[in-house]
Design a protein around this motif. Structure first.
Motif, PDB file in Angstrom:
ATOM      1  N   SER A   1      28.414  61.714  91.896  1.00 40.53           N
ATOM      2  CA  SER A   1      28.663  60.477  92.623  1.00 40.53           C
ATOM      3  C   SER A   1      27.598  60.218  93.681  1.00 40.53           C
ATOM      4  N   GLN A   2      26.905  61.274  94.136  1.00 36.10           N
ATOM      5  CA  GLN A   2      25.885  61.105  95.156  1.00 36.10           C
ATOM      6  C   GLN A   2      24.537  60.681  94.580  1.00 36.10           C
ATOM      7  N   ILE A   3      24.320  60.894  93.296  1.00 32.49           N
ATOM      8  CA  ILE A   3      22.999  60.614  92.733  1.00 32.49           C
ATOM      9  C   ILE A   3      23.004  59.499  91.702  1.00 32.49           C
ATOM     10  N   GLN A   4      24.197  58.983  91.324  1.00 29.72           N
ATOM     11  CA  GLN A   4      24.257  58.049  90.202  1.00 29.72           C
ATOM     12  C   GLN A   4      23.439  56.785  90.431  1.00 29.72           C
ATOM     13  N   LYS A   5      23.368  56.318  91.687  1.00 25.95           N
ATOM     14  CA  LYS A   5      22.611  55.091  91.944  1.00 25.95           C
ATOM     15  C   LYS A   5      21.108  55.280  91.768  1.00 25.95           C
TER      16      LYS A   5
ATOM     17  N   LEU B   1      29.585  51.270  96.445  1.00 27.81           N
ATOM     18  CA  LEU B   1      30.400  52.419  96.829  1.00 27.81           C
ATOM     19  C   LEU B   1      29.556  53.342  97.697  1.00 27.81           C
ATOM     20  N   ILE B   2      30.051  53.654  98.874  1.00 29.15           N
ATOM     21  CA  ILE B   2      29.352  54.521  99.831  1.00 29.15           C
ATOM     22  C   ILE B   2      30.047  55.882  99.821  1.00 29.15           C
ATOM     23  N   VAL B   3      29.303  56.950  99.487  1.00 30.46           N
ATOM     24  CA  VAL B   3      29.886  58.276  99.341  1.00 30.46           C
ATOM     25  C   VAL B   3      29.220  59.241 100.317  1.00 30.46           C
ATOM     26  N   ASP B   4      30.040  59.928 101.099  1.00 23.96           N
ATOM     27  CA  ASP B   4      29.595  61.021 101.961  1.00 23.96           C
ATOM     28  C   ASP B   4      28.432  60.594 102.866  1.00 23.96           C
ATOM     29  N   ASP B   5      27.299  61.302 102.818  1.00 24.10           N
ATOM     30  CA  ASP B   5      26.222  61.070 103.780  1.00 24.10           C
ATOM     31  C   ASP B   5      25.534  59.722 103.618  1.00 24.10           C
ATOM     32  N   GLU B   6      25.856  58.983 102.565  1.00 21.21           N
ATOM     33  CA  GLU B   6      25.347  57.615 102.468  1.00 21.21           C
ATOM     34  C   GLU B   6      25.870  56.761 103.619  1.00 21.21           C
ATOM     35  N   HIS B   7      26.977  57.170 104.247  1.00 21.56           N
ATOM     36  CA  HIS B   7      27.505  56.405 105.378  1.00 21.56           C
ATOM     37  C   HIS B   7      26.496  56.312 106.524  1.00 21.56           C
TER      38      HIS B   7
END
Length: 537
Positions: free
Chosen positions: A141-145, A487-493
């Motif tokens: 989920s952190q790298i899909q973008k 969608l913002i996940v974890d450290d993307e915030h």
């Protein structure tokens, strides 16, 4: 990666119906009329489904008073194996390397970051940002973008990220007068600018306080991994700022401030002509996808009604991820959870932390009892409690409605825990492309809680959502209540500005861990932009 025309659920069911009719009446077979009567859909949709199956070589047309359809040998094999039609080509993509920042947990594509080795960075001489992120693991989920894809392709599945290289450093140059930073990827500025400027200011003051040391330009570097090859920027400003270089581990204070400290001879020439980024600019990158916004949810009562409805109507899956859990709040949902499990629905319950007086084993024991009362021994397979805290501030409710489409409620509400100090607020969303990201985020939560099997189950859900997205794109379907959502996940915030941008709605929950394995920001949010509010480039 996959390319081509994938199956729709209707086509899969039509294939199975043709096979079933052949078994009951081998000499009659299925006709267009009988298929329309069985599925109760418009004739045009049925013609499209049959043409797809014929084109794949899985169904043959026999002549007669009315054309009938029978399975070919390939069709019988496909029906029993569940494989994709020949028009879909699935192949491994080229390896994709991403760079992971150890100070704020930011990610970028390999080609966007030019790093140097520890020997080149000289962390013993240069000031550095602190190393906070010590874990060596990422989830999909952190790298899909960041995964590249060509037009007409979609991500079929994502393998487990693995660590390639450590001890790389990202040099940056700082102009304190203009508060400008050169060398950072654009998307990292919001998360790292304040930290970099503070370290640069501290170095400036240390040099000024040591009269025997001339404040000659110094280079600095941010610790990252893995190694990166990138092209140097070709344009730059008219003047050259004082160079500094940011690194992932702080050297001893004596190295930074001692009057006798040697001057570094490290040089990073590509920073000389690169365009600086000023802290007043907009460093955010819009990575939105199409989604459906069904409603905004506000208040305790509205959230309780929504979770009760989700558990009562779900066909296959319900995931409840709450920032906190306590026994009293969880017990209140016991009856509706039990009824869902009794219908054969898989229910997952995860939580970021436990409220005072509750421990994880209490939660597991309660849910195991509910599962047993609902479906006896099968209840433990259907009702899955997290045995460990996720450490996440995520508030997430995921379920598939009566039509089978996956939906999500993202916000700040504690579904099975004590209410927070602020007003509960969430958004109820759908859309297969967006829900594929949500399902991968759900898999990430299970990974953090130490259950790889449940994580794999949600990865398969994400893969099916991606296929459904391709089907919709091939048909030109449009979402009702369409918005653009990220969608913002974890450290993307850390990349998202604190104040809401014009025309955007940001909803979600996250918490910060200052140290330990989970150091960084943990949570899930959604940033929603309506298409008519976007500015024209």
């Amino acid at each position: 990666m996959a390319r081509g025309r994938p199956y729709s659920r209707l086509e899969r069911r039509v294939l199975e119906e043709i096979a079933a009719r052949a078994g009951v009446a081998p000499h009659q077979g299925a006709t267009l009329t009988s298929l329309c009567d069985t599925f109760r859909v418009h004739e045009r949709l049925m013609v499209e489904a049959v043409v797809t199956l014929v084109g794949a070589g899985w169904v043959a047309v026999t002549s007669g008073r009315e054309a009938t359809f029978v399975l070919t040998d390939e069709g019988q094999q496909a029906c029993s194996s569940g494989k994709d039609p020949a028009s879909v080509v699935v192949a491994p993509a080229a390896p994709c390397t991403v760079v992971f920042d150890r100070t704020a947990g930011q990610l970028a594509r390999r080609g966007e970051v030019l790093t140097v080795s520890k020997q080149e960075a000289r962390p013993d001489l240069n000031p550095s940002t602190p190393l906070r992120i010590v874990r060596n693991a990422l989830d999909e989920s952190q790298i899909q973008k960041l995964l590249p894809r060509a037009s007409g392709e979609w991500v079929r599945s994502i393998g487990r990220p693995r660590l390639v290289t450590v001890d790389r450093y990202l040099p940056v140059r700082v102009d304190l007068a203009d508060r400008a930073i050169t060398g950072l990827p654009r998307g990292w500025h919001q998360a790292l600018s304040a930290e970099i400027l503070a370290v640069a200011q501290a170095r400036k003051e240390e040099l000024e306080s040591a009269p025997d040391v001339q404040p000659t330009p110094q280079e600095i570097a941010v610790k990252v991994a893995p190694p990166v090859q990138a092209q140097m920027p070709a344009t730059g400003p008219g003047h050259r700022p004082t160079p500094l270089s940011m690194l992932g581990r702080k050297p001893p204070a004596a190295t930074l401030g001692a009057a006798a400290a040697p001057q570094t001879i490290v040089s990073f020439p590509w920073l000389e002509d690169a365009e600086p980024f000023r802290s007043s600019g907009d460093g955010s990158l819009d990575q939105s996808t199409e989604a459906a916004l069904f409603s905004e949810v506000s208040g305790e009562e509205a959230h309780q009604l929504l979770i009760a409805e989700a558990l009562a109507t779900a066909a296959n899956h319900v995931m409840i991820a709450s920032p906190t859990v306590n026994m009293e709040c969880l017990s209140k949902l016991g009856d509706v959870i039990q009824a869902a499990v009794a219908r054969g629905v898989r229910v997952d319950v995860l939580y970021g932390d436990t409220d005072e007086g509750t421990n994880p084993q209490d939660v597991v024991d309660l849910l195991h009892r509910i599962g047993y009362h609902a479906a006896e021994r099968l209840g433990r397979d259907l009702l899955k409690p997290a045995k460990e805290r996720t450490g996440s501030g995520a508030s997430l409710l995921v379920f598939d409605g009566r039509d089978g489409a996956l939906e999500a409620v993202i916000g700040n509400y504690a579904w099975v825990g004590s209410p927070g100090s602020g007003r509960a607020r969430s958004v109820h969303m759908g859309g297969t492309e967006f829900m594929a990201q949500v399902a991968r985020a759900a898999a990430g939560l299970w990974t953090w809680s130490g259950d790889p099997d449940s994580a794999d189950r949600w990865r398969h859900v994400a893969d099916r959502c991606q296929d459904d997205t391709a089907v919709s794109a091939a048909r030109g379907d449009r979402l009702k209540d369409q918005v653009l959502a990220e969608l913002i996940v974890d450290d993307e915030h850390a990349q998202v500005a604190q104040g809401p941008e014009d025309g955007a709605l940001q909803v979600g929950g996250a918490c910060r861990h200052e140290n330990g394995f989970a150091a960084g920001i943990r949570g899930i949010s959604a940033v929603i932009r309506r298409p008519d509010t976007l500015t024209t480039p």
